[in-house]
Scaffold this motif. Sequence first.
Motif, mmCIF file in Angstrom:
data_model
loop_
_atom_site.group_PDB
_atom_site.id
_atom_site.type_symbol
_atom_site.label_atom_id
_atom_site.label_comp_id
_atom_site.label_asym_id
_atom_site.label_seq_id
_atom_site.Cartn_x
_atom_site.Cartn_y
_atom_site.Cartn_z
ATOM 1 N N SER A 45 -10.483 15.945 -1.172
ATOM 2 C CA SER A 45 -9.631 14.763 -1.048
ATOM 3 C C SER A 45 -8.325 14.961 -1.809
ATOM 4 N N THR B 140 -3.415 5.620 -10.815
ATOM 5 C CA THR B 140 -4.333 5.309 -11.916
ATOM 6 C C THR B 140 -4.763 6.575 -12.651
ATOM 7 N N LYS C 226 -4.513 4.732 -6.135
ATOM 8 C CA LYS C 226 -5.620 5.502 -6.692
ATOM 9 C C LYS C 226 -5.115 6.706 -7.465
ATOM 10 N N GLN C 227 -4.100 7.395 -6.909
ATOM 11 C CA GLN C 227 -3.541 8.546 -7.609
ATOM 12 C C GLN C 227 -2.746 8.113 -8.848
ATOM 13 N N GLU D 224 0.803 -1.224 0.000
ATOM 14 C CA GLU D 224 0.000 0.000 0.000
ATOM 15 C C GLU D 224 0.836 1.275 0.000
ATOM 16 N N ARG E 280 -0.630 6.955 -3.685
ATOM 17 C CA ARG E 280 -1.241 5.636 -3.534
ATOM 18 C C ARG E 280 -1.672 5.151 -4.916
ATOM 19 N N SER F 25 -7.087 13.001 -4.073
ATOM 20 C CA SER F 25 -7.309 12.747 -5.500
ATOM 21 C C SER F 25 -7.916 13.960 -6.182
#
Length: 666
Positions: free
Chosen positions: A115, A195, A192-193, A57, A190, A117
């Motif tokens: 957030s 992607t 998510k960022q 992670e 992370r 993101s």
Amino acid sequence: MNSRIRKTIFFIVGIAALFVAAVCSVRFGSTNISGEKILQAILQPDWSDSAQIAILELRIPRTIGCIIVGAAFACAGAIMQGITRNPLADSGLLGINAGSSFALAVCLAFLPGMSFSGIVMCSFLGAGAALLLVYGLMSLRHKKLDPVRLVLAGSAVSIFLSSICQAISLFYNIGYDLTFWTAGGVAGIRMKQLTFAVPGIAAGLLLAMLLSKRISLLSLGDDAARGLGIKVERTKTLCLVAVLLLAGSAVALAGPVSFVGLLVPHVVRFFAGSDYGTVIPGSMITGAVFMLLADIISRVINAPSETPVGLVFAVVGSHFSFGRQERGRMKMTDAKQKKRVCMVSLILLVLLAAGILADIYAGYSRLSLQDFWEIILGGGDPGLRYTLIQLRLPRIFTSLLVGVGLGLAGGIIQGVAKNDMAEPGILGINAGAGLALAVFIVFFAGSSQNMTPLLPVIAFAGSVIVAIIDYRLAFTGNGLSPKRLLLIGIAVSTAVSSVTTMLMLRMSDSEYAFVQNWLAGSIWGASWSNVHILFVCLLVLGLLAFYKSRTLNVLVLGNQTATGLGVEVSKQSAILLGIAIGMSSLCCAVGGGLSFVGLVCPHLARRLTGPNYRSLIGITALLGAVLLVFSDIISRTLLIPNEIPIGIVAAVIGAPYFLYLLIMQD
């Protein structure tokens, strides 16, 4: 050694170094992890094991982030240096970093609950909007994209957006968060960022590879590229799209670690040659390796705390230096020029007189014309008399003299270095003064309120020390090289600014606000004693600069021509740079980080009266004085009783007009 063999060895070593650095990035940090544990986490993940969770992670996404961010910044820098043919160029000169910072400041100030993101997305949009603004402005009246004009417009937009960003951070107290992000880092990355950023960076890298041969031809010059069948304008536009995808995504993900883009292409060219078919992929690999190594150092150098990776990269890479670019010249007959110089001088003198009078009457304590004359004649209200004589007049004359000094210093440096992007701040003068203040505040002073009389001396000492370091490093067996001095100044300035940023993160709120105001440009050294010192020193240096104006006119023709005309290039360059450094150090000591004045005023003067330094010196001095006097009026009156740093006002006033001149220039 055969060039093909050298390139092969370079890529083999680079790929091996990338693999080793990636493994070390996952293994080492505040807590070291064994190789066996890493393999187990990848092949047979156990989500109940905290170490494996940290690997999957945190460590792996961070390592991937370093690789793609380093590759993106380095590739974007290589493209910029290729299409502009200026080794000082990087993606930050197009306003991408400033646009991203501005968007981040808006998010932190007005949307505090957003957030990570969401902030990444807004930062990318800000970077894209800034680049589109630069491109759009330079396309209004010009079908052809001129590299010099594009870079200068990008610099002006960057300064404008950075000034607004500084104002937002001051008034909404978000300086700490903004400073840490500006320093650059990958700690928050992370999956998510990733992607979000990976598709844009991958598209940019692919486009850069496809354009690499065209960039090689563009680096030879536009005419040569056209002669070889390249559609120059279309290629430049595609290159800018690639830079936006690469740098925009990278800066949104990790902050402006733009020194990667400045340094890495030079390293690649040194080892693998100047063919962009090699430079582009080589920059990707080398940028990734450098970014990984800087991130590892940032994690272990002060464990368990982290140092921003941008600061580590700047300090480690600051011994590399870079080049220059020639400028085109304006032609004007002597008679027409003299007439125009007289007219422009008269207009500027009238504006300056009007500005001084307006500055006298403006402020929190307003003065009427009657009050002014009563005080001049020896009477008047004691409180107003103190305000005018001891506070307002010293500040007005300090602003005026600082504008004169910085304008002249910028003009001299641009002339000697023959580079449109040169200004006093590029030599590290501002950075040296800022570091001296930060060191004094953190280690030797309990409060910034009780040391005001010492501050100009401390700031001046910091500027002089950095100037001496630049001089010693730039001095070779053949004498002082202006080009080498300019380039070493960039490296030293970057390293010194990085150390200052680290020290600022250790300050209290009041100390941080004080240094931030100074860095933004603030006339805090306003006293009659400082006015007297400034006036005498600038008068002597200014007269010496005027005496050397004919030498400057010869130097800008090129070193070979100047030597052929009997000028001792190294000696005369050293004298002129000494004059410029002396002026800018004195002004920086009482005016803070006002480097924009030294960048824009010489360009405005050349636009108004031509390139002859016999007239350019006086016009540049008047422009600097007018700009700072009117900026001082606005800084004191716009948000009474609060005050805006004068550097922010000067940039907000000067940058749009500078852009207008660039748009209208034929």
